[in-house]
Design an enzyme around this catalytic site. Structure first.
Site, PDB file in Angstrom:
ATOM      1  N   LYS A  68       0.877  -1.167   0.000  1.00  0.00           N
ATOM      2  CA  LYS A  68       0.000   0.000   0.000  1.00  0.00           C
ATOM      3  C   LYS A  68       0.915   1.217   0.000  1.00  0.00           C
ATOM      4  O   LYS A  68       1.703   1.414   0.936  1.00  0.00           O
ATOM      5  CB  LYS A  68      -0.893  -0.002   1.246  1.00  0.00           C
ATOM      6  CG  LYS A  68      -1.757   1.232   1.354  1.00  0.00           C
ATOM      7  CD  LYS A  68      -2.571   1.226   2.636  1.00  0.00           C
ATOM      8  CE  LYS A  68      -2.934   2.654   3.003  1.00  0.00           C
ATOM      9  NZ  LYS A  68      -3.448   2.783   4.361  1.00  0.00           N
ATOM     10  N   GLY A 127      -7.375   9.274  10.632  1.00  0.00           N
ATOM     11  CA  GLY A 127      -7.490   9.390  12.087  1.00  0.00           C
ATOM     12  C   GLY A 127      -8.538  10.365  12.565  1.00  0.00           C
ATOM     13  O   GLY A 127      -8.656  10.608  13.762  1.00  0.00           O
ATOM     14  N   ALA A 175      -9.283   5.412   5.313  1.00  0.00           N
ATOM     15  CA  ALA A 175      -9.024   6.591   6.148  1.00  0.00           C
ATOM     16  C   ALA A 175     -10.257   7.462   6.372  1.00  0.00           C
ATOM     17  O   ALA A 175     -11.024   7.734   5.452  1.00  0.00           O
ATOM     18  CB  ALA A 175      -7.913   7.456   5.581  1.00  0.00           C
ATOM     19  N   GLY A 176     -10.401   7.864   7.616  1.00  0.00           N
ATOM     20  CA  GLY A 176     -11.441   8.817   7.990  1.00  0.00           C
ATOM     21  C   GLY A 176     -12.765   8.194   8.380  1.00  0.00           C
ATOM     22  O   GLY A 176     -13.625   8.868   8.941  1.00  0.00           O
ATOM     23  N   ASN A 178      -8.721   1.767  10.603  1.00  0.00           N
ATOM     24  CA  ASN A 178      -7.815   1.385  11.682  1.00  0.00           C
ATOM     25  C   ASN A 178      -8.118   2.142  12.975  1.00  0.00           C
ATOM     26  O   ASN A 178      -8.421   1.549  14.002  1.00  0.00           O
ATOM     27  CB  ASN A 178      -6.375   1.603  11.226  1.00  0.00           C
ATOM     28  CG  ASN A 178      -5.353   1.310  12.317  1.00  0.00           C
ATOM     29  OD1 ASN A 178      -4.302   1.908  12.354  1.00  0.00           O
ATOM     30  ND2 ASN A 178      -5.645   0.398  13.235  1.00  0.00           N
ATOM     31  N   THR A 179      -8.056   3.492  12.896  1.00  0.00           N
ATOM     32  CA  THR A 179      -8.233   4.282  14.117  1.00  0.00           C
ATOM     33  C   THR A 179      -9.543   3.952  14.827  1.00  0.00           C
ATOM     34  O   THR A 179      -9.567   3.782  16.049  1.00  0.00           O
ATOM     35  CB  THR A 179      -8.199   5.787  13.772  1.00  0.00           C
ATOM     36  OG1 THR A 179      -6.935   6.076  13.177  1.00  0.00           O
ATOM     37  CG2 THR A 179      -8.364   6.648  15.009  1.00  0.00           C
TER      38      THR A 179
END
Lengths: 380, 255
Positions: free
Chosen positions: B97, B158, B184-185, B206-207
């Site tokens: 990635k 994040g 993301a986000g 992830n976050t």
């Protein structure tokens, strides 16, 4: 053009704010002002100043909750670990608060490359992969070529090497980046220019402006991380924390590709027995950390072993992202006999495993490695 | 339902991907992967420490998972290429990635440098998944370069702000003939479901998982939401109507 080639400098920001009437501003703040600043997603520099005010000290718990949430969001429940390694304590400066000052008469020491290797092996055995190397300011005893040689030795043992040495010109930082250095720590010590002068009466460190522009030269030379700070206790800590935050913000805005972080050192007992003019209490230190986190949610905050184990443990969730562990501030402090002449007295004597255990018990993951040197891969 | 996502030579059933960052303890990762049936896990090469068994994050990724090493920390194409090569050299496989970020304020990807790195890494035989700001022209270039999927952000990394780039992602889904993986986000399972309903091929978060009070259950919630969104997409969502259908049509007299 200034020495160092920096035309627009943080000095202009400093000049803009140095005559500011901080006391009147803080006296004029009401509870509503603090609450407004606390309710915003992002705050500007005046709101940061608001959160550093005496009145905001009544809101530490609310600030802490928000700072904790932001830190978890951006950094997770992780803590980067590193340790300093002192290479040399020869110094031509006369900083009145520092044990390394040239005024103090004791046997100075500089590690040979064999000794550097021995210290490195000892530290690397603890599992740490990030090292911060330090020297006093003596280009004669610890020239850039010596630092370069040390870096070559250290690269065999560590994945990330940062320096906290005397300010250099950009070309010298370029040399060190090429040798494998990826981080620069340099403390302004005192942002208030008038206070700075008598505290640094002799030696190259007398040059306030050259030191102030040092982090910027590091950014331009391609350092991945640049860490700044003020030595709290030498001046009014609220104002010093304000200028530190403005400096970090200035650097991060201008050098988007460099990770800017801030240390929050308080002055510690040292050879010469200097007594700081300002008393920075624990709750003051906490306010500095919290206000900074709310002002710069993504900024790294570094905590040294100057602070006691108990306080360090309690500061972990408030916004700290990087901690030192297994520390000695003496030259050769891990493998040579102690001479009692560290740069300052450390307070948290815990070993790397003890710090790791503490972090895990608090639900934080200790991170020993967060960079992979790229020179192992074939070229571009 | 035999609905597999094909990337490179791999066929993937669970379209929820996750990462290894920000966890309070890496040992939670195997449990999280098992309980949700997660198949693709991304890991930052810079965190991989082959010299320390106890700290080596790779040891926490169960066998059978598809490892998606990422180039986190790269500030330009050259660094990304070097990290990718190191990842391959240390046994992380051919998937990569690409993350090129030289903005430490918002952590937004540098599309230009990402495209340069993608082109080189495809030539070197990597299965390339570039992380980008959703931009049609860059996505087209990446498609032409031969990447395996495109990973547009939903919001800055994040932030948990959700699918803020919805319209731009929709255009990529419509125009790019590759899997579009929203990365993301994404802060909530409902937002992941929304991306899937639109036709995204997968979602990576992830976050939102790592910082949840119960990461294992949150991973499961995301997996379920992604599956629900996918099923809805395949089932053909009914059109959204702005008014009720009149029972007496105005043009009824024509028939």
């Amino acid at each position: 053009m200034m020495k160092g080639g920096i035309k627009i400098s943080f000095y202009h920001t400093y000049e803009r704010m140095k005559g500011f009437d901080f006391k009147s501003y803080w006296d004029g703040l009401g509870d509503a002002d603090i609450q407004r600043a606390l309710s915003k997603t992002t705050i500007n520099e005046m709101e940061y100043l608001t959160l550093l005010s005496p009145r905001a000290s009544n809101y530490l718990e609310k600030m802490a909750r928000k700072a904790h949430r932001l830190t978890i969001q951006h950094f997770g429940r992780t803590m980067q670990l590193f340790t300093p390694m002192y290479l040399s304590n020869f110094c031509s400066n006369h900083c009145v608060y520092c044990s390394f000052s040239a005024r103090h008469n004791y046997m100075r020491k500089k590690l040979t490359l064999e000794q550097v290797d021995a210290e490195a092996k000892y530290i690397a055995a603890t599992g740490l992969k990030h090292i911060l190397i330090l020297t006093g300011e003596s280009p004669k005893h610890s020239p850039v070529s010596y630092i370069e040689d040390c870096v070559k030795v250290l690269k065999r043992h560590f994945d990330s090497i940062a320096i906290e040495i005397y300010p250099l010109e950009m070309e010298d930082y370029n040399r060190l980046v090429d040798a494998g250095v990826d981080g620069l720590t340099v403390f302004q010590e005192v942002y208030n220019e008038e206070t700075y002068q008598p505290l640094h009466p002799r030696g190259p460190k007398k040059n306030y402006r050259f030191r102030l522009d040092t982090p910027e030269r590091g950014c331009r030379a391609g350092m991945r991380n640049v860490n700044i700070g003020a030595l709290l206790g030498l001046e009014n800590w609220r104002q010093e924390a304000f200028f530190t935050g403005l400096h970090a913000d200035y650097l991060q805005d201008k050098y988007l590709d460099t990770e800017i972080s801030v240390s929050i050192p308080r002055i510690r007992p040292n050879v010469g027995g200097f007594t700081p003019k300002y008393d920075v209490q624990d709750r003051h230190l906490v306010q500095v950390i919290l206000a900074l986190r709310l002002f710069m949610p993504r900024c790294g905050i570094t905590l040294s072993t100057r602070e006691s184990p108990d306080l360090r443990d309690n500061l972990v969730p408030l916004g700290i992202t990087k901690m030192s562990a297994g520390v000695s501030t003496e030259v050769g402090g891990h493998t040579e006999d102690s001479s009692g002449t560290g740069q300052f007295e450390i307070s948290d004597q815990r070993s790397v495993p003890e710090i790791k255990e503490m972090l895990l018990s608090k639900g934080y993951q200790p991170v020993c490695k967060n960079w992979e040197p790229l020179d192992g891969a074939a070229g571009w | 339902m035999t609905d597999k996502l094909k990337i490179g030579e791999q066929e993937i059933t669970n379209r929820f991907f996750t990462g290894t960052g920000k966890h309070s303890n890496d040992s939670i990762i195997p449990q999280l992967v098992h309980e949700s049936g997660i198949e693709v896990v991304t890991v930052a090469l810079r965190r991989v420490d082959l010299t320390s068994p106890e700290e080596n994050i790779l040891h926490h990724i169960p066998k059978g998972c598809i490892l998606l090493p990422n180039t986190s920390g790269a500030r330009n194409a050259e660094e990304a290429v070097r990290i990718a090569r190191l990842a391959r050299a240390c046994g992380c496989g051919d998937w990569i990635k690409i993350e090129v970020i030289r903005d430490n304020k918002y952590l937004l990807p540098d599309n230009y440098e990402t495209a340069k790195a993608a082109e080189m890494l495809v030539k070197e035989g990597f299965v390339v998944l570039p992380y980008v700001s959703p931009d049609l022209m860059v996505a087209k270039d990446l498609e032409n370069a031969g990447v395996a999927a495109v990973m547009p952000l939903g919001a800055p990394i994040g932030t948990n702000r959700g699918l803020q780039t919805k319209e731009m992602v929709r255009i990529l889904i419509d125009e790019i003939n590759l899997p579009i993986i929203v990365d993301a986000g994404i802060g909530r399972p409902s937002e992941a479901a929304e991306a899937m309903e639109m036709g995204a091929a997968a979602v990576l978060a992830n976050t939102a998982v790592a910082t949840a009070l119960d990461p294992v259950n949150m991973a499961k919630a995301f997996s379920m939401a992604v599956e629900a969104g996918r099923r809805a997409y395949l089932s053909g969502l009914g059109p959204i109507k702005t008014e009720a259908e009149a029972s007496s049509p105005l043009t009824g007299f024509l028939s």
